[in-house]
Design an enzyme around this catalytic site. Structure first.
Site, PDB file in Angstrom:
ATOM      1  N   CYS A 163     -50.404  -2.282  25.869  1.00 53.29           N
ATOM      2  CA  CYS A 163     -51.529  -3.218  25.818  1.00 53.29           C
ATOM      3  C   CYS A 163     -51.097  -4.595  26.319  1.00 53.29           C
ATOM      4  CB  CYS A 163     -52.069  -3.302  24.388  1.00 53.29           C
ATOM      5  SG  CYS A 163     -53.511  -4.376  24.252  1.00 53.29           S
ATOM      6  N   CYS A 166     -52.742  -7.539  24.537  1.00 52.44           N
ATOM      7  CA  CYS A 166     -52.183  -7.768  23.196  1.00 52.44           C
ATOM      8  C   CYS A 166     -50.810  -8.420  23.275  1.00 52.44           C
ATOM      9  CB  CYS A 166     -52.019  -6.444  22.446  1.00 52.44           C
ATOM     10  SG  CYS A 166     -53.452  -5.379  22.500  1.00 52.44           S
ATOM     11  N   ASP A 167     -49.967  -7.937  24.175  1.00 50.34           N
ATOM     12  CA  ASP A 167     -48.549  -8.287  24.112  1.00 50.34           C
ATOM     13  C   ASP A 167     -48.048  -9.161  25.259  1.00 50.34           C
ATOM     14  OD1 ASP A 167     -48.371  -6.789  21.815  1.00 50.34           O
ATOM     15  OD2 ASP A 167     -47.727  -4.970  22.843  1.00 50.34           O
TER      16      ASP A 167
HETATM   17  C1  FAD Z   1     -49.027  -1.194  20.579  1.00 46.06           C
HETATM   18  C2  FAD Z   1     -50.391  -1.818  20.386  1.00 46.06           C
HETATM   19  C3  FAD Z   1     -50.478  -3.181  20.162  1.00 46.06           C
HETATM   20  C4  FAD Z   1     -51.723  -3.768  19.971  1.00 46.06           C
HETATM   21  N1  FAD Z   1     -51.770  -5.115  19.735  1.00 46.06           N
HETATM   22  C5  FAD Z   1     -52.972  -5.699  19.532  1.00 46.06           C
HETATM   23  C6  FAD Z   1     -53.056  -7.095  19.275  1.00 46.06           C
HETATM   24  O1  FAD Z   1     -52.039  -7.807  19.256  1.00 46.06           O
HETATM   25  N2  FAD Z   1     -54.293  -7.618  19.077  1.00 46.06           N
HETATM   26  C7  FAD Z   1     -55.433  -6.862  19.120  1.00 46.06           C
HETATM   27  O2  FAD Z   1     -56.523  -7.396  18.908  1.00 46.06           O
HETATM   28  N3  FAD Z   1     -55.385  -5.539  19.383  1.00 46.06           N
HETATM   29  C8  FAD Z   1     -54.194  -4.942  19.583  1.00 46.06           C
HETATM   30  N4  FAD Z   1     -54.130  -3.610  19.869  1.00 46.06           N
HETATM   31  C9  FAD Z   1     -55.392  -2.854  19.938  1.00 46.06           C
HETATM   32  C10 FAD Z   1     -55.912  -2.559  18.517  1.00 46.06           C
HETATM   33  O3  FAD Z   1     -54.853  -2.027  17.756  1.00 46.06           O
HETATM   34  C11 FAD Z   1     -57.089  -1.600  18.570  1.00 46.06           C
HETATM   35  O4  FAD Z   1     -58.086  -2.114  19.416  1.00 46.06           O
HETATM   36  C12 FAD Z   1     -57.674  -1.405  17.171  1.00 46.06           C
HETATM   37  O5  FAD Z   1     -56.678  -0.976  16.274  1.00 46.06           O
HETATM   38  C13 FAD Z   1     -58.807  -0.382  17.195  1.00 46.06           C
HETATM   39  O6  FAD Z   1     -59.239  -0.223  15.889  1.00 46.06           O
HETATM   40  P1  FAD Z   1     -60.111   0.996  15.400  1.00 46.06           P
HETATM   41  O7  FAD Z   1     -60.583   0.612  14.054  1.00 46.06           O
HETATM   42  O8  FAD Z   1     -61.122   1.368  16.406  1.00 46.06           O
HETATM   43  O9  FAD Z   1     -59.160   2.257  15.239  1.00 46.06           O
HETATM   44  P2  FAD Z   1     -57.603   2.558  15.302  1.00 46.06           P
HETATM   45  O10 FAD Z   1     -56.776   1.379  15.045  1.00 46.06           O
HETATM   46  O11 FAD Z   1     -57.372   3.345  16.528  1.00 46.06           O
HETATM   47  O12 FAD Z   1     -57.421   3.508  14.016  1.00 46.06           O
HETATM   48  C14 FAD Z   1     -58.097   4.684  13.844  1.00 46.06           C
HETATM   49  C15 FAD Z   1     -57.365   5.507  12.796  1.00 46.06           C
HETATM   50  O13 FAD Z   1     -58.288   6.429  12.197  1.00 46.06           O
HETATM   51  C16 FAD Z   1     -57.574   7.514  11.679  1.00 46.06           C
HETATM   52  N5  FAD Z   1     -58.165   8.792  12.100  1.00 46.06           N
HETATM   53  C17 FAD Z   1     -58.232   9.280  13.382  1.00 46.06           C
HETATM   54  N6  FAD Z   1     -58.803  10.507  13.366  1.00 46.06           N
HETATM   55  C18 FAD Z   1     -59.093  10.784  12.063  1.00 46.06           C
HETATM   56  C19 FAD Z   1     -59.685  11.895  11.414  1.00 46.06           C
HETATM   57  N7  FAD Z   1     -60.098  12.974  12.076  1.00 46.06           N
HETATM   58  N8  FAD Z   1     -59.819  11.856  10.069  1.00 46.06           N
HETATM   59  C20 FAD Z   1     -59.433  10.750   9.356  1.00 46.06           C
HETATM   60  N9  FAD Z   1     -58.855   9.675   9.940  1.00 46.06           N
HETATM   61  C21 FAD Z   1     -58.694   9.694  11.265  1.00 46.06           C
HETATM   62  C22 FAD Z   1     -56.146   7.432  12.210  1.00 46.06           C
HETATM   63  O14 FAD Z   1     -55.294   6.946  11.185  1.00 46.06           O
HETATM   64  C23 FAD Z   1     -56.282   6.431  13.337  1.00 46.06           C
HETATM   65  O15 FAD Z   1     -55.078   5.779  13.590  1.00 46.06           O
HETATM   66  C24 FAD Z   1     -52.908  -2.982  20.035  1.00 46.06           C
HETATM   67  C25 FAD Z   1     -52.818  -1.609  20.269  1.00 46.06           C
HETATM   68  C26 FAD Z   1     -51.573  -1.020  20.428  1.00 46.06           C
HETATM   69  C27 FAD Z   1     -51.491   0.468  20.672  1.00 46.06           C
END
Ligand code: FAD
Length: 345
Positions: A163, A166-167
């Site tokens: 990302c 992000c980084d």
């Molecule tokens: C390395 C990295 C660094 C990042 N740094 C930043 C940053 O500095 N700033 C920023 O704003 N964004 C950052 N991001 C992006 C950010 O992390 C994502 O945009 C954000 O986390 C998305 O949130 P979300 O709630 O959609 O789901 P996610 O964070 O993707 O979490 C969803 C979670 O739901 C759970 N899940 C999935 N399927 C199921 C199922 N079938 N049953 C039950 N549970 C389930 C799992 O635990 C999954 O991990 C980064 C991403 C990465 C990969």
């Protein structure tokens, strides 16, 4: 029911619990399979170190606040606070705690199957539980794709990232050579974004032409800070304990015996994301990239009335913690209004 455990799920849970909807968050299971896929509970942000762009956490020491805010049973397993702002795991623990403080219940399990063809909706979990719910918010996120090299894993958070937004601005990447892998629009975007900070961006692509749209590819080719390595693939990320990533070893895709090493302080995988939608088994309308389709502009409605989607599972464009949390709030408000209109109090 709220399925997921990233910023979208916890924001939805905070709003839903404060509205007396008694939400249950199914946060994912702690399994080896989820560890390997990068889908353990607390989502993608828990996989990173510093989070510098989530509003409200200016750099500073948070130890005392974390100690007082987070339940001791969970606090004791968290890594020590680095002292210059908030880390991904800290931010996610705080969001989870905030939801629990307002009465959210949490089940540490995966949803493996849903039945949205009946109402109340039915969810089945890995651990065998069957749960019924009048309304469901799907916030299961997406996961970044990597090449799958063991050396990528070794240096995650120490120079390996997926990302740039992000980084890219972190000190370790500034004025240093960086490597981006990919050939689609997201690789063009990541390389262009990183060229603002890097001394040079090496864009490594397996073929001799990009898959990206012409306008984005042209922008990359005209950027003097971006050097394209055609017909090349990374076969190892190089580095050491002291400095993290120090470079990559490339293999020529036309002549497998030909190798080349590049010095770099960062390695950015830009080969797409996989949304966590398999468990839906076609019961919600998906986009051609298998993200959940929001069916109404500026709403979190899906193709099934009473099922809402929030965060990266429905958004392949912004993909940030703040946007995921924002749409989690929207989904909770949408669910609350839908439940009230249907008379489910
Ligand atoms: C390395 C990295 C660094 C990042 N740094 C930043 C940053 O500095 N700033 C920023 O704003 N964004 C950052 N991001 C992006 C950010 O992390 C994502 O945009 C954000 O986390 C998305 O949130 P979300 O709630 O959609 O789901 P996610 O964070 O993707 O979490 C969803 C979670 O739901 C759970 N899940 C999935 N399927 C199921 C199922 N079938 N049953 C039950 N549970 C389930 C799992 O635990 C999954 O991990 C980064 C991403 C990465 C990969």
């Amino acid at each position: 029911m709220i399925i997921g455990s990233g910023p979208a799920a916890w924001a939805a849970a905070i709003y839903a619990s404060r509205a007396n909807l008694h939400p249950l968050v199914i946060e994912g299971a702690i399994t080896e399979e989820n560890r390997c896929k990068g889908t353990l509970p607390l989502g993608q942000l828990a996989l990173t170190t510093e989070v510098e762009n989530y509003p409200g956490y200016a750099a500073g020491k948070l130890d005392a606040y974390l100690d007082s805010a987070i339940d001791g049973d969970r606090r004791k397993y968290m890594p020590p606070h680095a002292g210059h702002g908030i880390s991904g795991p800290e931010l996610m623990e705080l969001m989870r705690q905030q939801a629990v403080n307002f009465g959210t219940e949490v089940l540490t399990d995966d949803v493996t199957e849903v039945n949205f063809r009946r109402h109340p909706f039915e969810l089945h979990c890995l651990g065998g539980r069957r749960i019924e719910s009048h309304s469901v918010i799907v916030a299961t996120g997406a996961r970044a794709n990597y090449l799958g090299l063991p050396s990528e894993d070794t240096f995650k958070n120490r120079g390996v990232s997926a990302c740039a937004v992000c980084d890219g601005a972190l000190p370790r990447f500034r004025n240093k050579p960086l490597v981006v892998i990919g050939g689609g629009d997201s690789a063009m975007e990541e390389a262009t974004y990183l060229s603002k900070f890097a001394s040079t961006v090496h864009l490594v692509h397996r073929r001799e032409a990009f898959r990206a749209s012409k306008i984005m590819a042209d922008r990359v080719l005209a950027n003097p800070k971006i050097q394209v390595k055609w017909n090349s693939e990374v076969d190892e990320v190089l580095g050491n304990d002291q400095h993290g990533v120090t470079g990559v070893r490339l293999r020529n895709t036309k002549d497998q015996a030909k190798h080349e090493e590049l010095s770099a302080s960062g390695y950015f995988a830009a080969i797409g994301h996989t949304p966590n939608t398999d468990f839906l088994q076609g019961q919600l309308e998906l986009t051609d990239k298998r993200y959940i389709k929001w069916t109404t502009a500026a709403r979190t409605y899906t193709s099934i009335e009473g099922v809402f989607a929030a965060g990266d599972v429905a958004d392949d464009y912004y993909r940030q913690a703040i946007t995921a949390a924002g749409s989690g709030c929207m989904a909770a408000l949408d669910a609350e209004r839908w439940l009230a209109a249907k008379g489910f109090h």
